[in-house]
Design a protein around this motif. Structure first.
Motif, PDB file in Angstrom:
ATOM      1  N   HIS A   1       0.772  -1.102   0.006  1.00 52.05           N
ATOM      2  CA  HIS A   1       0.099   0.162  -0.036  1.00 52.05           C
ATOM      3  C   HIS A   1       0.707   1.200  -0.063  1.00 52.05           C
ATOM      4  O   HIS A   1       0.615   2.176  -0.813  1.00 52.05           O
ATOM      5  CB  HIS A   1      -0.832  -0.010   1.232  1.00 52.05           C
ATOM      6  N   LEU A   2       1.843   1.247   0.715  1.00 58.39           N
ATOM      7  CA  LEU A   2       2.855   2.576   0.979  1.00 58.39           C
ATOM      8  C   LEU A   2       3.554   2.752  -0.250  1.00 58.39           C
ATOM      9  O   LEU A   2       3.370   3.763  -0.688  1.00 58.39           O
ATOM     10  CB  LEU A   2       3.379   2.234   2.328  1.00 58.39           C
ATOM     11  N   GLU A   3       4.412   1.585  -0.669  1.00 54.43           N
ATOM     12  CA  GLU A   3       5.074   1.829  -1.849  1.00 54.43           C
ATOM     13  C   GLU A   3       4.351   2.188  -3.145  1.00 54.43           C
ATOM     14  O   GLU A   3       4.988   2.929  -3.867  1.00 54.43           O
ATOM     15  CB  GLU A   3       5.983   0.726  -1.845  1.00 54.43           C
ATOM     16  N   SER A   4       3.373   1.511  -3.216  1.00 55.28           N
ATOM     17  CA  SER A   4       2.550   1.807  -4.367  1.00 55.28           C
ATOM     18  C   SER A   4       2.070   3.442  -4.484  1.00 55.28           C
ATOM     19  O   SER A   4       1.862   3.909  -5.363  1.00 55.28           O
ATOM     20  CB  SER A   4       1.396   1.074  -4.600  1.00 55.28           C
ATOM     21  N   SER A   5       2.009   4.099  -3.366  1.00 58.26           N
ATOM     22  CA  SER A   5       1.515   5.338  -3.064  1.00 58.26           C
ATOM     23  C   SER A   5       2.638   6.277  -3.190  1.00 58.26           C
ATOM     24  O   SER A   5       2.474   7.426  -2.833  1.00 58.26           O
ATOM     25  CB  SER A   5       0.690   5.503  -2.066  1.00 58.26           C
ATOM     26  N   GLY A   6       3.964   5.964  -3.258  1.00 56.45           N
ATOM     27  CA  GLY A   6       4.932   6.709  -3.197  1.00 56.45           C
ATOM     28  C   GLY A   6       5.786   6.901  -1.943  1.00 56.45           C
ATOM     29  O   GLY A   6       6.686   7.726  -1.892  1.00 56.45           O
ATOM     30  N   TYR A   7       5.802   6.210  -1.067  1.00 50.36           N
ATOM     31  CA  TYR A   7       6.324   6.231   0.329  1.00 50.36           C
ATOM     32  C   TYR A   7       7.304   5.133   0.345  1.00 50.36           C
ATOM     33  O   TYR A   7       7.340   4.047  -0.194  1.00 50.36           O
ATOM     34  CB  TYR A   7       5.281   6.030   1.384  1.00 50.36           C
ATOM     35  N   ILE A   8       8.286   5.408   0.986  1.00 53.07           N
ATOM     36  CA  ILE A   8       9.600   4.450   1.478  1.00 53.07           C
ATOM     37  C   ILE A   8       9.254   3.749   2.521  1.00 53.07           C
ATOM     38  O   ILE A   8       8.967   4.352   3.734  1.00 53.07           O
ATOM     39  CB  ILE A   8      11.061   5.218   1.615  1.00 53.07           C
ATOM     40  N   ALA A   9       9.017   2.539   2.522  1.00 51.40           N
ATOM     41  CA  ALA A   9       8.466   1.648   3.959  1.00 51.40           C
ATOM     42  C   ALA A   9       9.640   1.018   4.420  1.00 51.40           C
ATOM     43  O   ALA A   9      10.287   0.143   3.718  1.00 51.40           O
ATOM     44  CB  ALA A   9       7.473   1.040   3.448  1.00 51.40           C
TER      45      ALA A   9
ATOM     46  N   ASP B   1      -7.524   2.994   1.292  1.00 54.73           N
ATOM     47  CA  ASP B   1      -7.623   4.780   1.461  1.00 54.73           C
ATOM     48  C   ASP B   1      -7.734   5.455   2.881  1.00 54.73           C
ATOM     49  O   ASP B   1      -7.256   6.522   3.218  1.00 54.73           O
ATOM     50  CB  ASP B   1      -9.240   4.766   0.851  1.00 54.73           C
ATOM     51  N   GLY B   2      -8.353   4.501   3.919  1.00 50.97           N
ATOM     52  CA  GLY B   2      -8.315   4.922   5.324  1.00 50.97           C
ATOM     53  C   GLY B   2      -6.648   5.046   5.645  1.00 50.97           C
ATOM     54  O   GLY B   2      -6.424   6.039   6.426  1.00 50.97           O
ATOM     55  N   LEU B   3      -5.916   4.079   5.473  1.00 49.34           N
ATOM     56  CA  LEU B   3      -4.547   4.104   5.582  1.00 49.34           C
ATOM     57  C   LEU B   3      -3.938   5.440   5.355  1.00 49.34           C
ATOM     58  O   LEU B   3      -3.140   6.033   5.842  1.00 49.34           O
ATOM     59  CB  LEU B   3      -3.686   3.038   5.289  1.00 49.34           C
ATOM     60  N   LEU B   4      -3.988   5.710   3.947  1.00 48.31           N
ATOM     61  CA  LEU B   4      -3.354   6.980   3.365  1.00 48.31           C
ATOM     62  C   LEU B   4      -3.954   8.177   3.694  1.00 48.31           C
ATOM     63  O   LEU B   4      -3.264   9.265   3.783  1.00 48.31           O
ATOM     64  CB  LEU B   4      -3.600   6.880   1.736  1.00 48.31           C
ATOM     65  N   GLU B   5      -5.367   8.298   4.088  1.00 42.32           N
ATOM     66  CA  GLU B   5      -5.989   9.468   4.641  1.00 42.32           C
ATOM     67  C   GLU B   5      -5.264   9.766   5.796  1.00 42.32           C
ATOM     68  O   GLU B   5      -4.960  10.669   6.185  1.00 42.32           O
ATOM     69  CB  GLU B   5      -7.500   9.283   4.591  1.00 42.32           C
TER      70      GLU B   5
END
Length: 348
Positions: A16-24, A105-109
């Motif tokens: 979820h995070l890496e697909s949204s551009g975050y480094i996890a 969506d809840g995580l990213l928000e």
């Protein structure tokens, strides 16, 4: 940073995070997380922390993390639906909590809000350090820095208000029907207080209180908040608990002491038939009487699960007819005669 002992959850969150551009960066337990943080090669902007883990639980690890990284927001992850566990974590310094399974969506928000909150903390920290340096060189710098100090004070005030707004938005995220309600109540309350000649310091406390007046609704089950029909007696009793719950949540933080009466008494009535304490008339503090009116007006003119929004004129008529029974008559007159309600026309 993701701290979770469940490999499947680690994988889901990383995707979820890496697909949204975050480094996890993933830590498989509390000791592993402490080792990574102590090593200092990875500097997290936000931490996702599982509550139930072996060796060190999330609630045990939380104060260790906050002690070493006070400006990094921590979002707790729990498979429990126990509100008290989540609230305990927030009292201990967590920014928010999410219940597993976590929706993307809840995580990213939530992460977006957490990172926004981090920016506020960083700015607040910068201003605090700047102010400390200023005090050390006060005699030398007082003339040339007086204007800068005033700007810093204004920024700090705005930062505090923004912090409370983040908290209010977190509360409202539970109920989409009330989104923006707390901020509109804040604006209406401030404009009314100015017309009543209240001092600026009191108005500041009033704004914080207006933003937080419904914080107790975090404990109300979602099915009650979204119910389209009338509440039965047991449901109404649960709903009417929220002012007291809100007071209990805030009273553990000294900063919110001026807000407690408004949070507890915003559903009292001028005639004494409100709740939770049944106080009446001048026994209700002036700032609380203001919020009672602004809260009622915005509630009437907003869509709710059980009814459509009332037209503005109908809501004003309800306020007028409630003079002397539900509401303080003089404040209703100011609100209507001075057209305070127009102050929220251009708000999002």
């Amino acid at each position: 940073m993701v701290i979770d002992d469940n490999p499947a959850m680690q994988k889901v969150l990383r995707i979820h995070l890496e697909s949204s551009g975050y480094i996890a960066q993933v830590a498989e337990n509390g000791n592993h997380a402490l080792k990574i943080l102590k090593d200092g090669k990875f500097h997290p902007d936000c931490i996702l922390l599982d509550i139930k883990m072996p060796d060190i639980t999330g609630l045990q690890l939380l104060p260790m993390v906050k002690s070493g990284f006070p400006l990094v927001p921590v979002v707790m992850l729990t498979a429990q639906t126990d509100l008290e566990t989540g609230l305990e974590a927030m009292r201990s310094g967590a920014f928010d909590f999410l219940t597993k399974p976590v929706r993307k969506d809840g995580l990213l928000e939530t992460i977006k809000k957490a990172l926004g909150y981090r920016e506020i903390l960083l700015e607040n920290d910068r201003l605090t350090k700047e102010n400390r340096e200023y005090q050390q060189n006060l005699e030398k710098m007082v003339e040339e820095r007086s204007g800068e100090l005033m700007n810093a004070y204004k920024m700090l005030k705005e930062t505090n208000l923004s912090t409370v707004r983040v908290l209010a938005e977190t509360i409202e995220a539970k109920d989409p029907y009330t989104r923006g309600h707390c901020n509109r109540v804040r604006v209406l309350s401030r404009e009314t207080a100015i017309l009543l000649g209240m001092k600026e310091q009191t108005i500041e406390s009033l704004e914080y209180s207006a933003l937080l007046h419904d914080i107790g609704k975090i404990a109300i089950p979602i099915n009650l908040l979204h119910k389209t029909g009338s509440l039965d007696p047991d449901e109404r009793m649960k709903f009417e608990d929220h002012p007291g719950i809100g007071e209990n949540i805030l009273k553990v933080v000294d900063f919110f002491a001026p807000c407690l009466n408004i949070v507890r008494h915003h559903h009292e009535r001028w005639d004494g038939l409100g709740y939770p304490d049944g106080i009446a008339g001048d026994s209700i503090e002036l700032p609380t009487r203001i919020v009672q009116i602004t809260d009622a007006f915005d509630a009437m003119t907003s869509n709710r699960p059980y009814r459509e929004a009332l037209p503005r004129e109908s809501a004003l008529k309800e306020l007028y007819e409630g003079k002397g029974t539900q509401f303080n008559p003089d404040i209703v007159d100011v609100f209507i005669d001075k057209k305070v309600y127009l102050s929220i026309e251009n708000l999002n």
